[in-house]
Design an enzyme around this catalytic site. Structure first.
Site, PDB file in Angstrom:
ATOM      1  N   LYS A  65      95.442 -21.269  72.254  1.00  0.00           N
ATOM      2  CA  LYS A  65      95.233 -22.506  73.025  1.00  0.00           C
ATOM      3  C   LYS A  65      96.240 -22.573  74.173  1.00  0.00           C
ATOM      4  O   LYS A  65      95.892 -22.889  75.313  1.00  0.00           O
ATOM      5  CB  LYS A  65      95.375 -23.733  72.109  1.00  0.00           C
ATOM      6  CG  LYS A  65      94.183 -23.888  71.172  1.00  0.00           C
ATOM      7  CD  LYS A  65      94.423 -24.852  70.030  1.00  0.00           C
ATOM      8  CE  LYS A  65      93.261 -24.801  69.037  1.00  0.00           C
ATOM      9  NZ  LYS A  65      93.498 -25.547  67.806  1.00  0.00           N
ATOM     10  N   GLN A  70      97.995 -29.332  65.256  1.00  0.00           N
ATOM     11  CA  GLN A  70      97.264 -28.242  64.594  1.00  0.00           C
ATOM     12  C   GLN A  70      97.146 -28.504  63.089  1.00  0.00           C
ATOM     13  O   GLN A  70      98.137 -28.787  62.426  1.00  0.00           O
ATOM     14  CB  GLN A  70      97.994 -26.906  64.856  1.00  0.00           C
ATOM     15  CG  GLN A  70      97.255 -25.689  64.324  1.00  0.00           C
ATOM     16  CD  GLN A  70      95.901 -25.468  64.988  1.00  0.00           C
ATOM     17  OE1 GLN A  70      95.766 -25.530  66.204  1.00  0.00           O
ATOM     18  NE2 GLN A  70      94.874 -25.230  64.185  1.00  0.00           N
ATOM     19  N   ASP A 126      91.034 -33.581  70.690  1.00  0.00           N
ATOM     20  CA  ASP A 126      90.238 -32.986  69.612  1.00  0.00           C
ATOM     21  C   ASP A 126      89.019 -33.858  69.278  1.00  0.00           C
ATOM     22  O   ASP A 126      88.095 -33.412  68.606  1.00  0.00           O
ATOM     23  CB  ASP A 126      91.107 -32.857  68.345  1.00  0.00           C
ATOM     24  CG  ASP A 126      91.460 -31.411  68.029  1.00  0.00           C
ATOM     25  OD1 ASP A 126      90.769 -30.516  68.542  1.00  0.00           O
ATOM     26  OD2 ASP A 126      92.423 -31.198  67.274  1.00  0.00           O
TER      27      ASP A 126
END
Ligand code: NAP
Length: 295
Positions: free
Chosen positions: A54, A98, A121
């Site tokens: 990422k 994460q 997200d």
């Protein structure tokens, strides 16, 4: 005739080039640089490699990107304080924590603490609700990537029978929600199957577009697929290792047999996978625009 492949790799690359240009324009015209922080707690090897990928992509697109690595024993309170710090940092537009988090930390509590306007997200209930009522800004990355694969492959979704196998909060439910919206790239008639579905084949055989996110290797076989269907295989299953130690992956669809019936199909790897990170980048650009009154 065997199905044509939908290359997630190529479509993701195309979107990344568009985003890179958009970032350059934002910088030049508005002096805005999208900022993304990825927070990693502990050293889970899979998480380290996801976060690294990422960050690499964010850098390549010209973002201001920060990797914030914290020790495994970080307390929940300290993690919440860290999220709060980034919530109020005007240079950070997207916050990604994460998952999975260590067991002593309540994941839900942490995800809910992220400012919904920085929730790239798309997991915060505010954004889940907005998606539901057709006002979604930050769509969850994997389902958003699936929709882009369909749109950019020229698949007609309006009026199509879409069957989704799987009802998780990160793939199955949101993709079903996306596809029923009264919007471009949607307007489908959607059926969702799961482990309590009676005679799943009866449903999957009706699908013009079959989206499979079950997490079970070869859960969908050729006899379950209509001739000419578009098949999107979300599954990523590690079924072994090569001699050099590289993971051998397979999807949730029996690819070799199903490709003989489908008109279009995504491979694993190289299908849905590359789209997920790309849509995270797209959400971060959106978040930067939102914060600067450009959306
Ligand atoms: P999950 O949370 O385990 O959910 C799986 C869903 O599939 C559940 O709703 C389950 O039903 C249903 N299911 C399982 N076996 C089934 C069967 N035989 N028939 C019908 N339904 C069945 O998984 P997930 O997080 O959605 O992920 C699904 C797959 O996608 C995994 O392989 C994952 O690694 C992959 N994935 C890939 C990406 C990417 O970027 N490429 C992103 C996310 C996930 P119940 O609800 O009844 O248990």
């Amino acid at each position: 005739m065997p199905a044509k492949l939908i290359s997630g790799k190529e479509i993701a690359q195309q979107i990344r080039e568009e985003l890179k240009q958009e970032v350059e324009d934002m910088k030049a015209k508005h002096n805005v640089v999208p900022g993304l922080v990825t927070i990693l707690v502990g050293e889970n090897p899979a998480s380290v490699s996801y976060v690294t990928a990422k960050q690499k992509t964010a850098h390549a697109l010209g973002f201001n990107s920060i990797q914030d690595s914290q020790p495994e024993d970080l307390s929940e309170e300290d993690l919440l304080a860290l999220v709060e710090k980034y919530n109020s940092d005007p240079n950070i537009h997207g916050i990604l924590v994460q998952l999975p988090l260590p067991k002593h930390i309540n994941e839900t509590k942490v995800l809910y603490a992220i400012d919904p306007d920085k929730d790239v997200d798309g997991f915060h209930p505010v954004n889940v609700g907005k998606l539901m009522i057709g006002e979604g800004v930050f769509l969850p990355c994997t389902p958003a990537g699936i929709q882009q694969l369909l749109i950019r492959s020229g698949v007609e979704t309006s009026g199509a029978e879409v069957v989704v196998v799987g009802r998780s909060n990160i793939v199955g439910k949101p993709i079903a929600n996306i596809m029923i919206q009264k919007q471009k790239g949607a307007n489908a008639t959607v059926t969702v199957c799961h482990t309590r579905t009676r005679n799943m084949k009866e449903h999957t055989l009706r699908a013009d577009i079959l989206i499979v996110a079950a997490g079970v290797p070869k859960a969908v076989t050729a006899d379950m697929v209509k001739e000419g269907a578009v098949v999107i295989d979300v599954g990523v299953n590690r079924i072994g290792k090569t001699e050099s130690g590289k993971a051998i992956l397979c999807g949730d669809v029996d690819f070799d047999a199903v490709k003989e019936k489908a008109s279009l199909i995504t491979p694993v790897p190289g299908g849905v996978g590359p789209m997920t990170i790309t849509m995270l980048m797209l959400n971060t650009v959106k978040a930067a625009k939102l914060a600067n009154g450009l959306l």
